[in-house]
Design a protein around this motif. Structure first.
Motif, PDB file in Angstrom:
ATOM      1  N   THR A  84     -94.919  31.347  80.325  1.00  0.00           N
ATOM      2  CA  THR A  84     -95.769  30.555  81.553  1.00  0.00           C
ATOM      3  C   THR A  84     -95.921  32.068  82.351  1.00  0.00           C
ATOM      4  N   GLN A  85     -96.988  32.100  82.939  1.00  0.00           N
ATOM      5  CA  GLN A  85     -97.476  33.278  84.042  1.00  0.00           C
ATOM      6  C   GLN A  85     -97.567  32.210  85.450  1.00  0.00           C
ATOM      7  N   TRP A  86     -96.989  33.003  86.294  1.00  0.00           N
ATOM      8  CA  TRP A  86     -96.892  32.208  87.628  1.00  0.00           C
ATOM      9  C   TRP A  86     -97.397  33.272  88.779  1.00  0.00           C
ATOM     10  N   GLU A  87     -97.847  32.900  89.806  1.00  0.00           N
ATOM     11  CA  GLU A  87     -97.941  33.660  91.252  1.00  0.00           C
ATOM     12  C   GLU A  87     -97.157  32.880  92.161  1.00  0.00           C
ATOM     13  N   TYR A  88     -96.454  33.637  92.541  1.00  0.00           N
ATOM     14  CA  TYR A  88     -95.517  33.101  93.664  1.00  0.00           C
ATOM     15  C   TYR A  88     -95.976  33.549  95.255  1.00  0.00           C
ATOM     16  N   LYS A  89     -95.746  32.727  96.216  1.00  0.00           N
ATOM     17  CA  LYS A  89     -96.322  32.864  97.577  1.00  0.00           C
ATOM     18  C   LYS A  89     -95.060  32.439  98.385  1.00  0.00           C
ATOM     19  N   ALA A  90     -94.880  33.170  99.661  1.00  0.00           N
ATOM     20  CA  ALA A  90     -93.582  32.453 100.400  1.00  0.00           C
ATOM     21  C   ALA A  90     -94.353  31.480 101.369  1.00  0.00           C
ATOM     22  N   MET A  91     -93.443  30.594 101.590  1.00  0.00           N
ATOM     23  CA  MET A  91     -94.057  29.491 102.682  1.00  0.00           C
ATOM     24  C   MET A  91     -93.182  29.492 103.813  1.00  0.00           C
ATOM     25  N   PHE A  92     -93.665  29.344 105.090  1.00  0.00           N
ATOM     26  CA  PHE A  92     -92.854  29.386 106.336  1.00  0.00           C
ATOM     27  C   PHE A  92     -93.282  28.174 107.083  1.00  0.00           C
ATOM     28  N   ASP A  93     -92.337  27.691 107.912  1.00  0.00           N
ATOM     29  CA  ASP A  93     -92.712  26.416 108.790  1.00  0.00           C
ATOM     30  C   ASP A  93     -93.253  26.816 109.988  1.00  0.00           C
ATOM     31  N   ASP A  94     -93.406  26.119 110.853  1.00  0.00           N
ATOM     32  CA  ASP A  94     -94.472  26.218 112.070  1.00  0.00           C
ATOM     33  C   ASP A  94     -93.602  27.311 113.073  1.00  0.00           C
ATOM     34  N   LYS A  95     -92.361  27.406 112.797  1.00  0.00           N
ATOM     35  CA  LYS A  95     -91.542  28.325 113.753  1.00  0.00           C
ATOM     36  C   LYS A  95     -91.408  29.598 112.810  1.00  0.00           C
ATOM     37  N   LYS A  96     -92.101  29.827 111.744  1.00  0.00           N
ATOM     38  CA  LYS A  96     -92.112  31.085 111.175  1.00  0.00           C
ATOM     39  C   LYS A  96     -90.997  31.393 110.289  1.00  0.00           C
ATOM     40  N   ASN A  97     -90.267  30.364 110.270  1.00  0.00           N
ATOM     41  CA  ASN A  97     -88.889  30.213 109.247  1.00  0.00           C
ATOM     42  C   ASN A  97     -89.152  30.141 107.934  1.00  0.00           C
ATOM     43  N   PRO A  98     -88.580  30.891 107.010  1.00  0.00           N
ATOM     44  CA  PRO A  98     -88.776  30.589 105.516  1.00  0.00           C
ATOM     45  C   PRO A  98     -88.543  28.981 105.140  1.00  0.00           C
ATOM     46  N   ALA A  99     -89.578  28.651 104.356  1.00  0.00           N
ATOM     47  CA  ALA A  99     -89.638  27.091 104.214  1.00  0.00           C
ATOM     48  C   ALA A  99     -89.380  26.904 102.745  1.00  0.00           C
ATOM     49  N   GLY A 100     -89.902  27.831 101.766  1.00  0.00           N
ATOM     50  CA  GLY A 100     -90.027  27.598 100.229  1.00  0.00           C
ATOM     51  C   GLY A 100     -90.849  28.553  99.610  1.00  0.00           C
ATOM     52  N   ILE A 101     -90.775  28.508  98.489  1.00  0.00           N
ATOM     53  CA  ILE A 101     -91.796  29.077  97.542  1.00  0.00           C
ATOM     54  C   ILE A 101     -92.837  28.322  96.844  1.00  0.00           C
ATOM     55  N   PHE A 102     -94.313  28.780  97.078  1.00  0.00           N
ATOM     56  CA  PHE A 102     -95.323  28.082  96.705  1.00  0.00           C
ATOM     57  C   PHE A 102     -95.506  28.833  95.206  1.00  0.00           C
ATOM     58  N   CYS A 103     -95.720  27.956  94.233  1.00  0.00           N
ATOM     59  CA  CYS A 103     -96.046  28.691  92.776  1.00  0.00           C
ATOM     60  C   CYS A 103     -97.142  27.990  91.949  1.00  0.00           C
ATOM     61  N   ILE A 104     -97.957  28.824  91.568  1.00  0.00           N
ATOM     62  CA  ILE A 104     -98.988  28.183  90.680  1.00  0.00           C
ATOM     63  C   ILE A 104     -98.866  29.034  89.223  1.00  0.00           C
ATOM     64  N   GLY A 105     -99.016  28.238  88.144  1.00  0.00           N
ATOM     65  CA  GLY A 105     -98.813  28.840  87.059  1.00  0.00           C
ATOM     66  C   GLY A 105     -99.679  28.357  85.720  1.00  0.00           C
ATOM     67  N   HIS A 106     -99.708  28.785  84.775  1.00  0.00           N
ATOM     68  CA  HIS A 106    -100.085  28.259  83.567  1.00  0.00           C
ATOM     69  C   HIS A 106     -99.313  28.691  82.287  1.00  0.00           C
ATOM     70  N   ASN A 107     -99.747  27.997  81.053  1.00  0.00           N
ATOM     71  CA  ASN A 107     -99.025  28.531  79.941  1.00  0.00           C
ATOM     72  C   ASN A 107     -99.875  29.520  79.193  1.00  0.00           C
ATOM     73  N   ILE A 108     -99.103  30.649  78.664  1.00  0.00           N
ATOM     74  CA  ILE A 108     -99.686  31.939  78.315  1.00  0.00           C
ATOM     75  C   ILE A 108     -99.187  32.124  76.856  1.00  0.00           C
ATOM     76  N   THR A 109     -98.593  31.074  76.183  1.00  0.00           N
ATOM     77  CA  THR A 109     -97.842  31.327  75.023  1.00  0.00           C
ATOM     78  C   THR A 109     -98.652  31.724  73.743  1.00  0.00           C
ATOM     79  N   LYS A 110     -99.962  31.134  73.766  1.00  0.00           N
ATOM     80  CA  LYS A 110    -101.046  31.744  72.907  1.00  0.00           C
ATOM     81  C   LYS A 110    -101.492  33.134  73.081  1.00  0.00           C
ATOM     82  N   TYR A 111    -101.474  33.691  74.316  1.00  0.00           N
ATOM     83  CA  TYR A 111    -101.842  34.923  74.566  1.00  0.00           C
ATOM     84  C   TYR A 111    -100.739  35.787  74.357  1.00  0.00           C
TER      85      TYR A 111
END
Length: 193
Positions: A84-111
């Motif tokens: 799988t291939q993913w793009e990661y992006k940091a997430m922050f809360d309203d106070k600009k504190n780290p809140a987590g990681i947003f990830c969007i991905g897809h299957n690249i097995t065939k590739y």
């Protein structure tokens, strides 16, 4: 995006647990768990890829305006893995504190499989090319040179005063050596083009 059939969307909280997954991710990886929320992010992946996730996540928080790529192997439910291939992006809360990681991905097995086939094909071509170069060298230097010497010596011998029988033998030697000489020269020409 929750209904996407192409992309996996997940959010990992600061404790390293799933806080969101879209329907596609839930369906594709249901063989691992039927409810990922609150589960550790690494339960779906190859153990060797955990460091990749940590490195990419760290980069996200160091560079909050950027996306970072990661290739992660996920259990396929059959004892193997899908790529799988993913793009990661940091997430922050309203106070600009780290809140987590947003990830969007897809299957690249065939590739990945096609890339591996292409790599293997290129290696095979390079191997065959090296063999052809060796054959061309051998044909042009190790076979053609002595054959040309035989042709030259026979031509010189034929021009001396020989009896008709010996002259006839020289003609047969010339004819016999000219045929493979032409074949070899054609092979060399073809191989070099």
């Amino acid at each position: 995006m929750n209904e996407s059939n192409l992309f996996y969307i997940i959010v990992i909280d600061m404790d390293g647990n799933y806080s969101y997954i879209n329907n596609n991710y839930a369906k594709v990886f249901s063989h691992i768990n039927n409810n990922f929320i609150g589960q550790p992010y690494h339960i779906t992946m190859h153990p060797d890829d955990m460091n990749t996730c940590l490195e990419v996540s760290t980069k996200c928080f160091e560079n909050p305006d950027k996306l970072f790529l990661a290739t992660i192997r996920k259990h396929n439910g059959e004892g193997g893995y899908v790529y799988t291939q993913w793009e990661y992006k940091a997430m922050f809360d309203d106070k600009k504190n780290p809140a987590g990681i947003f990830c969007i991905g897809h299957n690249i097995t065939k590739y990945v499989g096609e890339e591996l086939q292409l790599k293997n094909a290129k290696e095979e071509i390079e191997k065959n090319s090296a063999i052809m170069k060796k054959i061309v060298f051998q044909q042009s230097h190790l076979i053609c040179a002595p054959l040309s010497n035989i042709i030259g010596l026979t031509t010189i011998l034929d021009k001396t005063l020989l009896d008709s029988n010996t002259s006839n033998i020289c003609d047969m030697i010339l004819e016999s050596t000219n045929q493979p000489d032409k074949v070899i020269r054609n092979i060399i020409t073809t191989a070099r083009t």
